[in-house]
Design a protein around this motif. Structure first.
Motif, PDB file in Angstrom:
ATOM      1  N   SER B 135       0.836  -1.204   0.000  1.00 38.23           N
ATOM      2  CA  SER B 135       0.000   0.000   0.000  1.00 38.23           C
ATOM      3  C   SER B 135       0.869   1.250   0.000  1.00 38.23           C
ATOM      4  CB  SER B 135      -0.938  -0.011   1.190  1.00 38.23           C
ATOM      5  OG  SER B 135      -0.234  -0.271   2.367  1.00 38.23           O
ATOM      6  N   LEU B 136       1.945   1.211   0.785  1.00 36.26           N
ATOM      7  CA  LEU B 136       2.792   2.397   0.871  1.00 36.26           C
ATOM      8  C   LEU B 136       3.455   2.679  -0.479  1.00 36.26           C
ATOM      9  CD1 LEU B 136       3.957   4.545   2.784  1.00 36.26           C
ATOM     10  CD2 LEU B 136       5.956   3.104   2.968  1.00 36.26           C
ATOM     11  N   SER B 137       3.960   1.620  -1.116  1.00 35.66           N
ATOM     12  CA  SER B 137       4.656   1.860  -2.383  1.00 35.66           C
ATOM     13  C   SER B 137       3.680   2.337  -3.441  1.00 35.66           C
ATOM     14  CB  SER B 137       5.381   0.607  -2.840  1.00 35.66           C
ATOM     15  OG  SER B 137       4.455  -0.339  -3.274  1.00 35.66           O
ATOM     16  N   LEU B 138       2.424   1.833  -3.388  1.00 32.70           N
ATOM     17  CA  LEU B 138       1.424   2.315  -4.351  1.00 32.70           C
ATOM     18  C   LEU B 138       1.128   3.791  -4.109  1.00 32.70           C
ATOM     19  CD1 LEU B 138      -0.494   1.645  -6.615  1.00 32.70           C
ATOM     20  CD2 LEU B 138      -2.219   1.077  -4.933  1.00 32.70           C
ATOM     21  N   THR B 198      -7.906   4.441 -10.240  1.00 31.11           N
ATOM     22  CA  THR B 198      -6.609   3.771 -10.149  1.00 31.11           C
ATOM     23  C   THR B 198      -6.636   2.686  -9.081  1.00 31.11           C
ATOM     24  OG1 THR B 198      -5.658   5.915 -10.652  1.00 31.11           O
ATOM     25  CG2 THR B 198      -4.136   4.182  -9.980  1.00 31.11           C
ATOM     26  N   ALA B 199      -7.206   3.053  -7.932  1.00 32.55           N
ATOM     27  CA  ALA B 199      -7.249   2.085  -6.833  1.00 32.55           C
ATOM     28  C   ALA B 199      -8.071   0.875  -7.239  1.00 32.55           C
ATOM     29  CB  ALA B 199      -7.827   2.738  -5.590  1.00 32.55           C
ATOM     30  N   ASP B 200      -9.213   1.117  -7.890  1.00 33.41           N
ATOM     31  CA  ASP B 200     -10.064   0.007  -8.314  1.00 33.41           C
ATOM     32  C   ASP B 200      -9.339  -0.891  -9.302  1.00 33.41           C
ATOM     33  OD1 ASP B 200     -12.152   0.457  -6.750  1.00 33.41           O
ATOM     34  OD2 ASP B 200     -13.415   1.479  -8.232  1.00 33.41           O
ATOM     35  N   SER B 201      -8.655  -0.240 -10.234  1.00 34.49           N
ATOM     36  CA  SER B 201      -8.008  -1.062 -11.257  1.00 34.49           C
ATOM     37  C   SER B 201      -6.856  -1.853 -10.659  1.00 34.49           C
ATOM     38  CB  SER B 201      -7.554  -0.187 -12.418  1.00 34.49           C
ATOM     39  OG  SER B 201      -6.231   0.192 -12.251  1.00 34.49           O
ATOM     40  N   MET B 202      -6.146  -1.259  -9.686  1.00 35.10           N
ATOM     41  CA  MET B 202      -5.080  -2.015  -9.016  1.00 35.10           C
ATOM     42  C   MET B 202      -5.664  -3.184  -8.241  1.00 35.10           C
ATOM     43  SD  MET B 202      -2.309  -0.641  -9.914  1.00 35.10           S
ATOM     44  CE  MET B 202      -0.942  -1.095  -8.873  1.00 35.10           C
TER      45      MET B 202
END
Lengths: 293, 296
Positions: B135-138, B198-202
């Motif tokens: 999560s942090l790196s994202l 972006t979050a959804d697609s990840m």
């Protein structure tokens, strides 16, 4: 004209509002600044009153003395033990507290503060006696502070004895910061007692500045408006907190540690001024703690 | 851009920057500061070219001047009194020297970070930390990406609004503010929507799930291992001598420190080699290329 006003009415209203807010802020800020000690006083007295109210309510409920109320709360479960005597006393107590509310205010507030830690006590009791630079009353026979703004320097040469010592560091070399070892003289004297000349009306701080300049001794200070005096941070690169967290510079005039800043002490002819470094809040040089307030 | 150092494994790059940044931040020895500053500048110029010079002139030079001026004004320690300020505190030589040293430290760290940014790209960052702290790196790579993306989109929206006569340069002040607020509101809703997308697609790709494999183009080969070993040896030995106080240097109360004894000279040598690793690799690559060309 009216159309113009209508067109710009929001701008005008906004400008008026901004002006009003600024005026209010300015007035409130000014009065706050002036009456800052009063505000503190009223708040502390509020605390005292509220504390008193709670103690009074406790005493009307059941207890004879407010300090014993927690133990009494447990004793409430078995009232038959004290059914005879305490009821009468509590009644009289409640009457007394109702009648002599005003007179008991002082006593109960003092008792409540005395039961609290001494900081609360000193704050509430001395805020009325302290002057506006938070100085406690000056002992009798000692000179009153002279504000640096009011000092009149008269060009006539007087003499005083002046010395700067850090002898206490020698006993606490283990606490001293490593890089500062070289600057401590072997005998502890940064400046051995010397007779220096000064002008009438100069403060201890003025004399210190002059002496340090003449003898090429480094000196750092910062002016502290709340005490209306300079605070000496370091002399000869020896700074506050360099020798433990209780260390710093103090000054002594004629064997008395004045309880106000060095900018407010006007030097008299023949005074003996000693600047001393303490490693224990004055305890190791005979000030503050050992004098006992 | 052919940078041999950037082609190493990301772990090696990252460890190099950890050593270099930590050492540059904490070692106040003037020789080490000078070494760090010079090496950072050489690396930054090699990687970013003219951009580095711009960064130096626009940002670092004013910062350096400010630090050098401000330090003696607020710090009065030191045995060498040069003169007195109007407010009667002394101006000391030591504080000027200390100000210069801290300015050098600050500018070298800024330069090293500019090198860091061009070597450790966001895909390397995600590769390094994607599995440990996904999560942090994202978040990190998204926020790093956010600023350029946002400004590009801002330009688009502004141009579109200008076409229908609602630009922030049109009309009275009130109108301008209205138009500006409209553009900001558009940008806000766009960026929120974008972040959610972006979050959804990840998430739909299963980012951060346990046991998920990821394709990566990085392979840890022998060259990486050799560089890593050299790097670790140099870094650890310099760190040890920094911790044990071999290269300690005092600015207050008087300037004092060993700059010429054998141990500190060795440390300076190792420190210089550590910071020149990228340059050495690039130079070696260049020599190899020339030799191969002349051989044919």
């Amino acid at each position: 004209m009216i159309e113009l006003l209508k067109k710009h009415k929001y701008k005008i209203i906004a400008a008026v509002c901004a002006f009003a807010v600024l005026t209010c802020a300015f007035l409130a800020g000014g009065s706050l600044g002036d009456n800052a000690p009063d505000v503190v006083k009223s708040s502390t007295s509020d605390v005292a009153v509220s504390a008193e109210n709670t103690t009074v309510s406790q005493s009307t409920n059941e207890s004879t003395s407010p300090t014993e109320s927690p133990t009494k709360a447990t004793g409430k479960n078995k009232p038959e033990q004290k059914a005879t005597a305490p009821t009468s006393t509590s009644k009289t107590k409640s009457e007394q507290s109702a009648v002599s509310n005003q007179t008991s205010k002082s006593s109960s507030s003092s008792s409540s503060t005395s039961s609290k830690p001494s900081t609360q006590n000193s704050q509430s009791s001395t805020s009325s006696k302290q002057d506006k630079y938070k100085t406690d009353p000056i002992p009798e026979g000692k000179p009153q502070p002279v504000e640096p703004q009011e000092q009149e320097i008269i060009d006539n040469t007087l003499k005083c004895t002046f010395s700067i010592s850090c002898a206490t560091v020698l006993d606490n070399m283990d606490k001293l910061h490593k890089s500062k070892k070289d600057i401590i003289p072997d005998d502890g004297w940064i400046l051995k007692p010397v007779t220096v000349t000064f002008n009438e009306g100069e403060s201890v701080f003025d004399v210190l500045k002059q002496v340090c300049k003449d003898n090429k001794i480094q000196l750092e200070f910062s002016f502290t408006p709340i005490y209306n005096s300079a605070y000496i941070e370091g002399i000869n690169n020896l700074y506050e907190f360099d020798c433990g967290s209780l260390s710093g510079w103090t000054y002594e005039v004629n064997d008395w540690f004045p309880n106000y800043g060095c900018s407010r002490y006007e030097v008299k002819n023949g005074d003996v001024i000693e600047w001393q470094y303490t490693c224990d809040l004055g305890g190791d040089i005979g000030g503050y703690y050992s004098v006992g307030e | 851009m052919t940078d041999a150092f950037s082609k190493l494994h990301p772990t090696v790059n990252f460890i190099f920057f950890v050593f270099v940044l930590v050492l540059s931040m904490f070692v106040m020895n003037p020789v080490c500061l000078a070494l760090s500053l010079v090496c950072a500048f050489v690396n930054a110029v090699y990687l970013n070219g003219i951009k580095t010079v711009k960064l130096c002139l626009k940002f670092i030079l004013p910062m350096v001047l400010l630090v050098i001026i401000i330090t003696p004004v607020f710090n009065h320690q030191g045995v060498t009194i040069l003169t007195y300020f109007p407010w009667e505190n002394p101006l000391t030589l030591e504080s000027i020297v200390y100000g210069t040293a801290s300015a050098a430290l600050l500018s070298s760290v800024v330069l090293w970070f500019s090198v860091f940014n061009s070597v450790i790209t966001s895909d390397k960052l995600v590769y390094l930390f994607g599995r440990i702290i996904p999560s942090l790196s994202l978040v990190l790579s998204m926020s790093l990406r956010f600023v350029p993306k946002f400004s590009a989109q801002f330009k688009n929206v502004r141009n579109a609004q200008r076409c229908i006569g609602r630009d922030i340069s049109d009309g009275s002040i009130v109108n301008r503010i209205k138009n500006g607020i409209r553009i900001i509101s558009i940008m806000l809703s766009w960026s929120m929507e974008n972040a959610i997308e972006t979050a959804d697609s990840m998430k739909s790709r299963g980012f951060g799930l346990k046991g998920r494999t990821a394709y990566s183009i990085y392979k840890f080969d022998r060259r990486d291992l050799i560089v890593l070993i050299i790097l670790a040896l140099l870094g650890i030995s310099v760190s040890i001598s920094a911790i044990t106080g071999v290269i300690d240097f005092n600015y207050y109360p008087s300037i004092k420190g060993n700059l010429a004894d054998v141990l500190s000279l060795v440390t300076f040598f190792l420190y210089g080699i550590l910071m020149l690793i990228p340059t050495i690799l690039n130079a070696g690559e260049g020599i190899k290329w020339k030799r191969l060309r002349s051989a044919t």
